[in-house]
Design a protein around this motif. Structure first.
Motif, short mmCIF file in Angstrom:
data_model
loop_
_atom_site.label_atom_id
_atom_site.label_comp_id
_atom_site.label_asym_id
_atom_site.label_seq_id
_atom_site.Cartn_x
_atom_site.Cartn_y
_atom_site.Cartn_z
N MET A 52 -6.82 60.92 37.51
CA MET A 52 -5.71 60.74 38.45
C MET A 52 -4.36 60.86 37.74
N GLY A 53 -4.30 60.37 36.49
CA GLY A 53 -3.05 60.49 35.75
C GLY A 53 -2.70 61.92 35.41
N LEU A 54 -3.73 62.74 35.11
CA LEU A 54 -3.48 64.13 34.74
C LEU A 54 -3.37 65.05 35.96
N SER A 55 -3.88 64.60 37.11
CA SER A 55 -3.96 65.51 38.26
C SER A 55 -2.62 66.03 38.75
N PRO A 56 -1.52 65.24 38.77
CA PRO A 56 -0.25 65.83 39.26
C PRO A 56 0.21 67.03 38.44
N VAL A 57 0.15 66.89 37.11
CA VAL A 57 0.58 68.00 36.25
C VAL A 57 -0.32 69.21 36.44
N LEU A 58 -1.63 68.97 36.43
CA LEU A 58 -2.58 70.07 36.54
C LEU A 58 -2.49 70.73 37.91
N SER A 59 -2.41 69.92 38.98
CA SER A 59 -2.39 70.50 40.32
C SER A 59 -1.10 71.28 40.57
N HIS A 60 0.03 70.78 40.08
CA HIS A 60 1.28 71.53 40.24
C HIS A 60 1.22 72.86 39.49
N SER A 61 0.67 72.84 38.29
CA SER A 61 0.56 74.07 37.51
C SER A 61 -0.37 75.06 38.19
N LEU A 62 -1.49 74.56 38.70
CA LEU A 62 -2.44 75.44 39.37
C LEU A 62 -1.85 76.00 40.65
N ALA A 63 -1.12 75.17 41.41
CA ALA A 63 -0.50 75.66 42.64
C ALA A 63 0.54 76.73 42.34
N ALA A 64 1.34 76.52 41.28
CA ALA A 64 2.34 77.52 40.92
C ALA A 64 1.68 78.83 40.52
N LEU A 65 0.55 78.74 39.82
CA LEU A 65 -0.17 79.95 39.42
C LEU A 65 -0.74 80.67 40.63
N LEU A 66 -1.31 79.92 41.57
CA LEU A 66 -1.94 80.52 42.74
C LEU A 66 -0.93 81.16 43.68
N LEU A 67 0.24 80.51 43.82
CA LEU A 67 1.22 80.97 44.81
C LEU A 67 2.34 81.77 44.18
N GLY A 68 2.17 82.18 42.92
CA GLY A 68 3.25 82.87 42.23
C GLY A 68 3.70 84.14 42.92
N HIS A 69 2.78 84.85 43.59
CA HIS A 69 3.12 86.13 44.22
C HIS A 69 2.99 86.06 45.74
N THR A 70 2.93 84.84 46.29
CA THR A 70 2.76 84.68 47.73
C THR A 70 4.07 84.23 48.33
N HIS A 71 4.60 85.00 49.29
CA HIS A 71 5.90 84.71 49.87
C HIS A 71 5.78 83.56 50.88
N ASN A 72 6.76 82.68 50.87
CA ASN A 72 6.90 81.62 51.87
C ASN A 72 5.63 80.80 52.04
N ALA A 73 4.92 80.53 50.96
CA ALA A 73 3.70 79.73 51.02
C ALA A 73 3.90 78.45 50.23
N VAL A 74 3.35 77.36 50.76
CA VAL A 74 3.48 76.06 50.12
C VAL A 74 2.10 75.44 50.04
N LEU A 75 1.78 74.85 48.91
CA LEU A 75 0.52 74.16 48.70
C LEU A 75 0.84 72.72 48.30
N ASP A 76 0.55 71.78 49.21
CA ASP A 76 0.89 70.38 48.97
C ASP A 76 -0.14 69.75 48.04
N THR A 77 0.28 69.34 46.86
CA THR A 77 -0.63 68.73 45.88
C THR A 77 -0.22 67.30 45.56
N SER A 78 0.59 66.69 46.44
CA SER A 78 1.04 65.33 46.17
C SER A 78 -0.10 64.33 46.40
N LEU A 79 -0.05 63.21 45.66
CA LEU A 79 -1.06 62.17 45.79
C LEU A 79 -0.69 61.24 46.94
N ASP A 80 -1.69 60.81 47.72
CA ASP A 80 -1.45 59.86 48.79
C ASP A 80 -2.62 58.89 48.86
#
Length: 513
Positions: A52-80
């Protein structure tokens, strides 16, 4: 869970004498099982907290990699709260899975044998060795299924990128113009496009400029029905309205005839250019140049060229029958075209120059919106790209975890055989023989897992068939390379403990206990 269950079983087997002594002194089996489950819960809890401590950094990095070439797309990786509840559930389930079986096994059996020998009789010991081996083989099989799936999706994505588009997307920039708010229309607007294109062509590192109404792979399409004078059969083809030098800019091969010119007005007769597929459909067995096709309102169009096929709607589908009309003959009064620019440098300077030119030449229109054709290509296969990248990511995690699990479990199990290894070497066994003995035993486990994983992967790969392009769900190369990769990981994890065991001095090994 398989990793830790195997490791804790090996650890619990090493504690059999201790646990048997506790039982002999009056401890209940239930109490010892509770103790071992608490230890497992501690391991699961610490691992979950670290994850859980590492997940924010990893999930944000993975989301940025996945959506790097996708226009107007958002992937919510926040913890709740849901994520924390899910993590707590995972910790509890993992604690039971990795702790209950080792605890039950460690507290069962004959107390006298355990206290005297630290193990059961040979037949019981061999039987107890089977479950950890089955778990390790199952782990290899599951990892291979993930690796095969990732390999299939990655291969499909590579073939999508390598599919012939009919044009060269590298260095192509699209400038979307919105001309609705400016006063020019008709021929006056066409002349404005000609002047704007000439001004763009004079910019540094710009090779050629043209205009189009439909951008390939943008998801937009215009379909029109045509027929030939000799046939009443209507043929529906994809249509695009383009300016001169469009085929040169897009690098679409001109097979026959000539390109459009700025003086190809309605007064000179209606012109049309067909692609190869449309020419074969409308004029089978003969040249289309100089022929006529009948379109909307029975208008007759002269075919002045045949060009190569282009994939317009989807990269997964073959190039459809298509045609091109000149913007100089468009009867609409106020049309917004997209400027297509081929450059040999970064697009950012061109964007600034285009905004300046548009503001000076047509101050009433919004600033042009720039996209790259490579970006549009990535956007058109964004789903396939995301699936492939996620699969490769999780397959990499599976390989890493499998390597750690196999090494840890095998190293622990090999360390428990230190005395046996010392006796073998004292009786004349060579170090290479010891390495071979231990490696073969571990290799059989990995081989069994690989075989089971291949069978399961073949059966499960059918589910991926609809997501693949130009790739069989049972591609033998992907299966073979995946098995070799996982086999190399398993072999390395098996070989290191075997080599370490063979380096032990015999007298030290005999005195180990």
């Amino acid at each position: 869970c398989l990793n830790l269950a195997s490791l804790l079983m090996a650890r619990a087997a090493a504690r059999e004498r201790e646990l048997a002594t506790r039982l002999a002194f009056g401890a209940t089996r239930r109490r010892l099982i509770q103790q071992l489950l608490v230890e497992s819960l501690l391991v699961a809890g610490m691992g979950t907290a670290a994850g859980m401590g590492l997940s924010p950094v990893l999930s944000h990095s993975l989301a940025a990699l996945l959506l790097g070439h996708t226009h107007n797309a958002v992937l919510d990786t926040s913890l709740d709260v849901r994520m924390f509840l899910f993590a707590a559930l995972i910790a509890a389930v993992a604690a039971v899975l990795i702790g209950l079986i080792p605890a039950l096994r460690a507290t069962s059996g004959n107390l006298s044998d355990q206290i005297k020998d630290g193990s059961h009789a040979t037949s019981v010991r061999e039987r107890r060795r089977m479950l950890p081996r089955v778990l390790m083989g199952l782990e290899v099989a599951l990892a291979l299924m993930l690796v095969v799936g990732a390999g299939l999706l990655a291969t499909s994505l590579a073939r999508l990128y390598g599919a012939g588009l009919g044009f060269d997307p590298k260095g192509l920039v699209n400038l979307n113009l919105e001309m609705g708010k400016q006063p020019l229309e008709g021929n006056a607007l066409v002349r404005w496009y000609q002047k704007f294109g000439a001004a763009l062509a004079r910019q540094p590192r710009v090779k050629s400029v043209s205009f189009e109404s439909v951008t390939p792979l943008s998801g937009n399409s215009v379909m029109v029905t045509y027929r030939t004078p000799a046939s009443n059969a209507n043929r529906t083809i994809y249509m695009n309205t383009v300016a001169p030098e469009y085929f040169k800019t897009m690098r679409i091969p001109m097979l026959e005839g000539r390109d459009f010119r700025w003086n190809d007005t309605s007064a000179t007769g209606k012109k049309i250019i067909l692609n190869r597929t449309a020419a074969k459909i409308l004029f089978p067995g003969r040249s289309a140049i100089g022929q006529h096709v009948i379109g909307w309102k029975k208008a007759s169009y002269e075919v002045i060229a045949v060009v190569g096929d282009v994939r317009y709607a989807s990269i997964k589908k073959g190039a459809p029958a298509g045609g091109y009309l000149p913007i100089t003959q468009n009867e609409e009064k106020k049309v917004s075209y997209t400027a297509v620019v081929r450059t040999d440098g970064p697009p950012s300077p061109l964007a600034a120059a285009a905004r300046e030119l548009a503001a000076r030449m047509a101050p009433d229109i919004p600033a042009p919106v720039m996209t790259t054709m490579s970006g549009d290509l990535n956007q058109s296969i964004s789903s396939e790209r995301m699936m492939a990248m996620l699969s490769v990511f999780f397959a990499g995690c599976a390989l890493f975890i499998t390597a750690i699990g196999l090494y840890g479990t095998l190293a622990y199990a090999t360390a428990r055989r230190t005395s046996e290894i010392g006796i073998r070497m004292a009786l004349g066994a060579q170090r290479a023989q010891v390495v071979g003995l231990i490696f073969r035993e571990n290799a059989w486990v990995a081989a069994g897992g690989l075989l089971a994983g291949l069978i399961a992967a073949v059966l499960a790969s059918r589910a991926l068939a609809s997501f693949l392009y130009g790739t069989s769900p049972r591609d033998p190369w992907v299966m073979t390379i995946s098995a070799l990769a996982l086999g190399a990981v398993a072999s390395t994890a098996s070989l290191i403990p075997a080599i370490r065991a063979a380096l032990i001095e015999p007298i030290t090994a005999i005195r180990h206990e």
